[in-house]
Scaffold this active site. Structure first.
Site, PDB file in Angstrom:
ATOM      1  N   PRO A   1      33.279  16.703  19.104  1.00 56.85           N
ATOM      2  CG  PRO A   1      34.812  15.198  17.716  1.00 56.85           C
ATOM      3  CD  PRO A   1      33.455  15.163  18.248  1.00 56.85           C
TER       4      PRO A   1
ATOM      5  CG  PHE B   1      30.928  20.377  14.293  1.00 54.39           C
ATOM      6  CD1 PHE B   1      31.089  20.039  15.651  1.00 54.39           C
ATOM      7  CD2 PHE B   1      29.674  20.310  13.536  1.00 54.39           C
ATOM      8  CE1 PHE B   1      29.902  19.560  16.286  1.00 54.39           C
ATOM      9  CE2 PHE B   1      28.412  19.972  14.309  1.00 54.39           C
ATOM     10  CZ  PHE B   1      28.612  19.746  15.666  1.00 54.39           C
ATOM     11  CG  HIS B   2      31.741  13.516  14.069  1.00 57.29           C
ATOM     12  ND1 HIS B   2      30.261  13.298  14.569  1.00 57.29           N
ATOM     13  CD2 HIS B   2      32.185  12.374  13.206  1.00 57.29           C
ATOM     14  CE1 HIS B   2      30.172  11.909  14.164  1.00 57.29           C
ATOM     15  NE2 HIS B   2      31.137  11.694  13.334  1.00 57.29           N
ATOM     16  CB  SER B   3      26.617  16.737  14.504  1.00 59.48           C
ATOM     17  OG  SER B   3      25.480  16.716  15.070  1.00 59.48           O
TER      18      SER B   3
END
Length: 961
Positions: A787, A805-807
Site C-alpha cells: 500500500p 509506503f510499505h514494500s
C-alpha cells in the site's frame, strides 16, 4: 383566589389552581431566554453572531450559548430570570410526582428523580457558561439532555387520562427529539466542514429546542387544573378518576400508542435490574469473543507465519457437546457454573505470559459459547424468556460497540488492556460476576429444552454461522464499515469520530424491527434488500457505499432475533456447534484473503472479500429459508408470544435508549477540536517520522497506543507514517489505532487503503492540513499487496507532497522491483517539495535503493552514510533537511522510530536551490551547537534515554548544515 370548598377550607389564607405553577414556570423561562436575545441583539449583535470561522453577514443569528453566556448585561438578566424559574420548576416536578404516584409503583419516583437532576443540571449549564469552563458547561448540558429523555418518556407514560395533554406531549416530544438530528448535522457542517452560514441555521434549531423543551413542561398546566395549592386534590385525578369526556379505555390506548406499548405493563425495579444484568452479561460474552482473535494474532506476528496457536480459534465450537444428551442435561442444570467459568476470559489480564493468557481466553470463549447455547436451548420452551435472552445477547453486541467507541476502538475489559493503557478490567470483572449471579438466579425452565422442532438443523446452523460472522466482522466496531468506504482527502464520505452513530442507529433500529415486526424481516424481499446493501458496501466507496453498509447492519440485527430463536428450538449440538464451526471457517477465510502469502492455499482466495460477502449472505439465506419454511406454525407462535413477551420489551427498549445516549455522550466528547498545532511553527520547521507499529501489540501482548502516543509526542513529530496499521479484521480485534493517536495528539489522519483493499495497512498522521490524498496498491503479482499514500500537505502555506509506503516482503524480489519502479515514477510525477516515509526492504546504495533514489524520482536519502538500514527509509526533495535520528523502540514493536527534521522553503527559488544542491554540500554534517535550539532533537533521549527509548546506532542525532 378563594377556595370553592369553603366548608373544608377554613383557615386557608391563600389558594390558587396548580396550573399557575406551570404558567409561571413557562412565562419566566421564556422571559429569561427571550430577554437575553433581545438585549444581546440590541447591544452586541455583531459580537454574538461571531463564531470561530465567520461573522456578520455570513452569520446573522446568535446561538443560545453566545446569547446567554458571553456579554453583560444580557447574561445577568438571563441569570436573574433563571434563578426565579428554579422555584416553579421544582414545584412543577413535585406536583407531577403527587399527581402520578400510586402505591406499589416505582416509575413515578424514578421520573421525579430525573426531573430533579434535570433541573439541577439546567442550573449548572446556564450558570457555568462555555466562557467560564467549556468542559463543565458541556458535561452539564449533555447531562441535561440525557435526563430529558427519561423525563419526557416518563411523562408520556404516566400521563393522566387527558386527551389534549397526551396529544400535545406527543407532538412536542417528537419535535424536540426530531430537532436534534438537523441540529447535529448543521453543527458538523459548521465545526468540521466550516460552511458559512451553517452556524446560523444551527442556532435556529438550538432555539427551537429551548422552545419545545419549555413548552413540553407547560402542558402540565392541563393536568394541574385538578390541584389547588396548598395542595388539595379537588377533582380526584391523582386517584385515577377520569375527568375527561373521552372514555378511560380510549385514553389509555392512546397513551399506550404514544409510548409504543413498552410501558403498558408497569415498571418494576427488580425486572429492570434483571434486564441490565442480562445485557451486561451479553456485553461480557462479546468482549471475550472479540478478544480471542487479538490474542491469537500475537503469535503469527512473531512467527511470521502459522504458529499452531491459531487452532484456538475453534474454541467456539464447544456447543457441539450439547449434542450428547447427558452432557446437555449436565450443562443446562448447572448454567450458573458454566457462565461463571466463562469469566476466565476477563481474568486473563492477570496472566502475564502470552501463551497462558491465550489459553485462558480460549477457555473463557469455550465456556461462554457452551453456556449461552445451553441457556438459549433451555429457555426455548418459553417464547418471551427466549426473546429476552436473545435481546440481551444482541444488545450486548451494541454495548460492546459503544464501549469500543468510547475507548477509541479498544474494549476496556479485553485481556490486552490493563490500567496502564486505559483498561477497566477489575471493574468490568466485578460487574460481570454480579451480572452472572443475577442472570442465572432462576432455575432452568426445563432441562430438556423445547424438544425437536420442524425444519432443518443444518440450515439453521448455516444461518447462525453466517449471522455471527456478519455481526462480528462488520458490527463489533462502529468504524469498520466507515473504513471500508474511506478513500482519502478531500473527505467525501463518513468519518469515524463524527458519523459512527449512524451505525449504532442502524443497529438499534434493526433490533427493534426484529422484535416488533418479525414478519417483515423474515421475507425474501428483506433478504434481497440486505444482499443489495452488502453488494453496495463491497463495491462502492464514500457515502453510497456506507448507505449499503447501514442497510446491511440493520438487517443483520433484525434477522438475529428469528434466526437465533429458530436455532434454539433445535438440537443445540448441531445448530450452535456446527454454526460456530462454520463461523470459524469464515473467520479464517476472512484472514486468508489478506494473509495469502503466509498460509497454505492462500493464493486461491487472494483478495476475495467479495467471495466472503457472498458466502455470508448465502449462509444467512439458508437460515432464512428454514425460518420461512415454518412460517405457518411461526405465525401461531408469534401471536401467542406477542401478548406474553411485551413485559420485558420496555426494559430492553430502555436499555437500548441508554446505550444510544451513552454513545452520543462519547461522540460529543470525541468531537474534533481542530486544534492542530505544529511543534515549531516559529522556525517553519517540521519533524517527519516513520514507524512500523506491528498492529499495535507490544512484545508482551498489551495494546500499545498509549506508549506510542508518548514517544511520538516527546519526539515532537509533526508528520508520521504508520505501517502495519490496518487492524480492521476479526483476528486483529476490529481496531483503529489512528483514531486515538490523531485525536490525542491533535493531528489529521488518513487511514490509507481500507480493510477491503487487503493490505497490512499504511496510515498518515499530520499536524498540517491534508489537502488531497490518493491511495495506491502497487504491483504485487506474487506476494503481499504493497500500500501507498500520496498526500499533499499545507505546511506553513506551502504545498508539500508526502508519500507513505510499505514494500512487499523479501521473498518476492520481482514484486519489490516492480514496486520500486512504480513508486519512483509516482514520486517523480510532482515538482513540489516532497518526502517519503517508507519500508523499502533493501540495503543502502544497493539494488532497488537506486531506483527509489534516482533521477526518475528526484529523491535524496536523508542520510546516505547510515549503512545499518534494511527496512525503514526517509527520502526527500525540495526541502532543507536539518536533522536525522533513530530512536529505539523499547518493547513497543519490532521496529525503531526514525525521524527527520525539515525546513520548508520560503519560495520556489529556495526550493530549487535545496533540490539542486551538490551531494557533498547537501550531506555536510555539523555539530548540534551549530544549529538553533529550535532545530534540535529532544535531549531526554540521550544516553540511557527514558522508558528504554534512546538515540541509538549513532548514539545521538545527526545535524546537517
Amino acid at each position: 383566589m378563594a377556595s370553592r370548598y369553603k366548608d373544608k377550607d377554613a383557615g386557608v389564607v391563600l389558594s390558587f389552581g396548580g396550573q399557575w405553577i406551570s404558567w409561571t414556570h413557562t412565562a419566566v423561562a421564556y422571559a429569561a431566554f427571550l430577554s437575553a436575545l433581545i438585549v444581546g441583539s440590541a447591544l452586541h449583535y455583531k459580537k454574538i453572531v461571531q463564531n470561530e470561522w465567520y461573522g456578520y453577514p455570513e452569520e446573522w443569528f446568535p446561538s443560545v450559548s453566545a446569547t446567554i453566556g458571553d456579554r453583560y448585561p444580557e447574561r445577568s438578566i438571563f441569570m436573574i430570570f433563571i434563578a426565579i424559574t428554579s422555584g416553579p420548576r421544582f414545584a412543577l416536578v413535585g406536583l407531577w410526582y403527587l399527581l402520578t404516584a400510586k402505591p406499589g409503583h416505582t416509575l413515578p419516583k424514578a421520573i421525579a428523580m430525573s426531573g430533579v437532576i434535570r433541573t439541577l443540571t439546567c442550573g449548572g449549564w446556564t450558570y457555568i457558561t462555555s466562557t467560564d469552563d467549556h468542559d463543565w458547561h458541556d458535561i452539564l448540558m449533555i447531562s441535561y439532555i440525557v435526563f430529558t429523555i427519561p423525563w419526557t418518556t416518563g411523562c408520556l407514560a404516566l400521563s393522566p387520562p387527558n386527551a389534549k395533554a397526551i396529544k400535545y406531549r406527543k407532538y412536542l416530544a417528537g419535535s424536540f427529539f426530531g430537532t436534534l438530528v438537523p441540529l447535529v448535522y448543521f453543527f458538523i457542517q459548521h465545526k468540521v466542514h466550516r460552511v458559512a452560514g451553517a452556524y446560523t441555521i444551527y442556532a435556529f434549531f438550538e432555539w427551537a429546542l429551548i422552545l419545545f423543551d419549555v413548552a413540553f413542561d407547560a402542558v402540565t398546566a392541563l393536568d394541574f387544573e385538578t390541584f389547588e395549592v396548598v395542595v388539595k386534590d379537588v377533582k380526584g385525578a391523582s386517584k385515577g378518576v377520569n375527568t375527561s369526556s373521552v372514555p378511560t379505555a380510549v385514553l389509555e390506548k392512546e397513551k399506550e400508542k404514544a409510548t409504543a406499548g413498552v410501558f403498558a405493563a408497569g415498571f418494576h425495579l427488580g425486572d429492570a435490574l434483571d434486564i441490565a444484568a442480562d445485557v451486561y452479561h451479553g456485553f461480557v460474552f462479546w468482549s471475550i469473543l472479540t478478544s480471542l482473535g487479538v490474542v491469537i494474532w500475537y503469535f503469527p506476528l512473531w512467527h511470521m507465519g502459522i504458529s499452531g496457536y491459531e487452532a484456538l480459534v475453534m474454541s467456539t465450537v464447544s456447543p457441539a457437546l450439547l449434542g450428547i444428551k447427558p452432557l446437555r442435561t449436565l450443562v443446562v442444570k448447572n448454567q450458573r457454573i458454566a457462565h461463571l467459568l466463562s469469566l476466565a476470559g476477563l481474568l486473563a489480564y492477570l496472566v502475564k505470559g502470552p501463551v497462558p493468557r491465550l489459553f485462558t481466553v480460549g477457555f473463557g470463549v469455550w465456556m461462554g459459547c457452551l453456556a449461552w447455547a445451553a441457556t438459549l436451548y433451555s429457555d426455548a420452551v418459553h417464547p418471551a424468556k427466549l426473546e429476552a435472552r436473545i435481546l440481551a445477547w444482541t444488545a450486548g453486541l451494541l454495548m460492546s460497540s459503544v464501549a469500543k467507541f468510547a475507548w477509541y476502538t479498544n474494549n476496556p475489559i479485553w485481556p490486552i488492556m490493563h490500567a496502564e493503557n486505559g483498561g477497566w478490567n477489575g471493574t468490568g470483572l466485578v460487574l460481570a460476576i454480579l451480572a452472572v449471579l443475577r442472570f442465572t438466579r432462576r432455575a432452568p425452565l426445563q432441562s430438556g429444552g423445547a424438544g425437536e422442532k420442524g425444519g432443518s438443523p443444518l440450515l439453521a446452523a448455516c444461518g447462525i454461522g453466517g449471522l455471527f460472522f456478519g455481526l462480528h466482522s462488520l458490527l463489533s466496531d462502529t468504524s469498520t464499515m466507515i473504513l471500508w468506504v474511506w478513500d482519502g482527502y478531500p473527505i467525501r464520505g463518513p468519518v469515524s469520530n463524527v458519523h459512527a452513530y449512524y451505525t449504532i442507529a442502524a443497529m438499534t433500529g434493526g433490533l427493534l424491527l426484529g422484535v416488533f415486526r418479525p414478519a417483515l424481516v423474515t421475507t425474501w424481499t428483506a433478504f434481497g434488500v440486505a444482499s443489495l446493501g452488502a453488494t453496495v458496501l463491497t463495491l462502492y466507496q464514500q457515502w453510497f457505499g456506507y448507505y449499503g453498509g447501514l442497510t446491511l447492519a440493520a438487517y443483520l440485527m433484525a434477522i438475529s432475533i428469528p434466526l437465533i430463536s429458530n436455532a434454539a428450538k433445535k438440537n443445540p449440538g448441531t445448530t450452535f456447534g456446527l454454526g460456530f464451526f462454520i463461523y470459524n471457517l469464515l473467520v479464517l477465510f476472512h484472514v486468508w484473503v489478506v494473509a495469502y502469502a503466509f498460509v497454505p492455499g492462500g493464493p486461491l482466495v487472494r483478495e476475495h472479500t467479495d467471495w466472503i460477502m457472498i458466502t455470508m449472505m448465502l449462509l444467512i439465506g439458508a437460515g432464512v429459508f428454514d425460518v420461512i419454511s415454518q412460517s405457518a406454525s411461526a405465525k401461531k407462535a408469534s401471536s401467542r408470544r406477542r401478548a406474553a413477551a411485551t413485559g420485558h420489551r420496555k426494559y430492553h427498549v430502555g436499555a437500548l435508549g441508554v446505550l444510544n445516549v451513552l454513545f452520543l455522550c462519547a461522540n460529543f466528547l470525541r468531537f474534533p477540536t481542530n486544534d492542530y498545532k505544529p511543534y515549531h511553527a516559529d522556525e517553519k520547521l517540521f519533524t517527519a517520522g516513520i514507524w512500523t507499529i506491528h498492529f499495535s501489540l507490544d512484545n508482551d501482548m498489551w495494546s500499545s497506543e498509549y506508549r506510542m502516543r508518548d514517544l511520538i509526542k516527546e519526539m515532537e513529530v509533526d508528520v508520521i507514517g504508520l505501517l502495519e496499521s490496518d487492524l480492521q479484521r476479526i483476528i486483529m480485534g476490529n481496531r483503529d489505532t489512528t483514531q486515538f493517536l490523531a485525536e490525542d495528539l491533535g493531528m489529521y489522519v488518513d487511514y490509507g487503503p481500507g480493510p477491503n483493499k487487503h493490505t497490512w495497512g499504511a496510515a498518515l498522521l499530520s499536524k498540517f492540513p491534508i489537502v488531497n490524498s490518493t491511495h495506491h496498491l502497487l504491483p504485487s503479482p506474487v506476494g503481499e499487496l504493497a500500500p501507498a499514500i500520496h498526500a499533499t500537505l499545507d505546511i506553513y502555506g506551502t504545498l508539500v507532497d508526502c508519500f507513505v509506503f510499505h514494500s512487499g516482503q523479501e521473498e518476492d524480489p520481482e514484486d519489490r522491483r516492480l514496486q520500486s519502479e512504480y513508486l519512483a515514477k509516482l514520486m517523480g510525477s510532482t515538482n513540489r517539495p516532497s518526502f517519503l516515509l517508507s519500508y523499502l526492504v533493501t540495503k543502502p546504495l544497493e539494488g532497488n535503493y537506486n531506483t527509489y533514489v534516482s533521477d526518475v524520482s528526484g529523491m535524496h536519502d536523508v542520510d546516505p552514510s547510515d549503512w545499518d538500514r534494511w527496512c525503514e527509509y526517509i527520502l526527500f526533495k525540495g526541502l532543507r533537511r536539518t536533522g536525522y535520528a533513530r530512536v529505539s523502540r523499547s518493547t513497543i514493536t519490532d521496529t525503531e522510530l526514525q525521524v527527520a527534521k525539515f525546513i520548508v522553503p520560503r519560495s520556489q527559488e529556495e526550493s530549487e536551490i535545496a533540490w539542486n544542491a551538490g551531494e557533498e554540500l547537501r550531506n555536510r554534517q555539523v555539530h548540534e551547537n551549530e544549529v538553533p535550539p529550535g532545530w534540535r532533537f529532544p535531549a531526554m533521549f540521550r544516553g540511557e534515554g527514558v522508558r528504554n527509548h534512546r538515540y541509538h546506532v549513532f548514539d545521538e542525532p545527526r545535524y546537517f548544515g
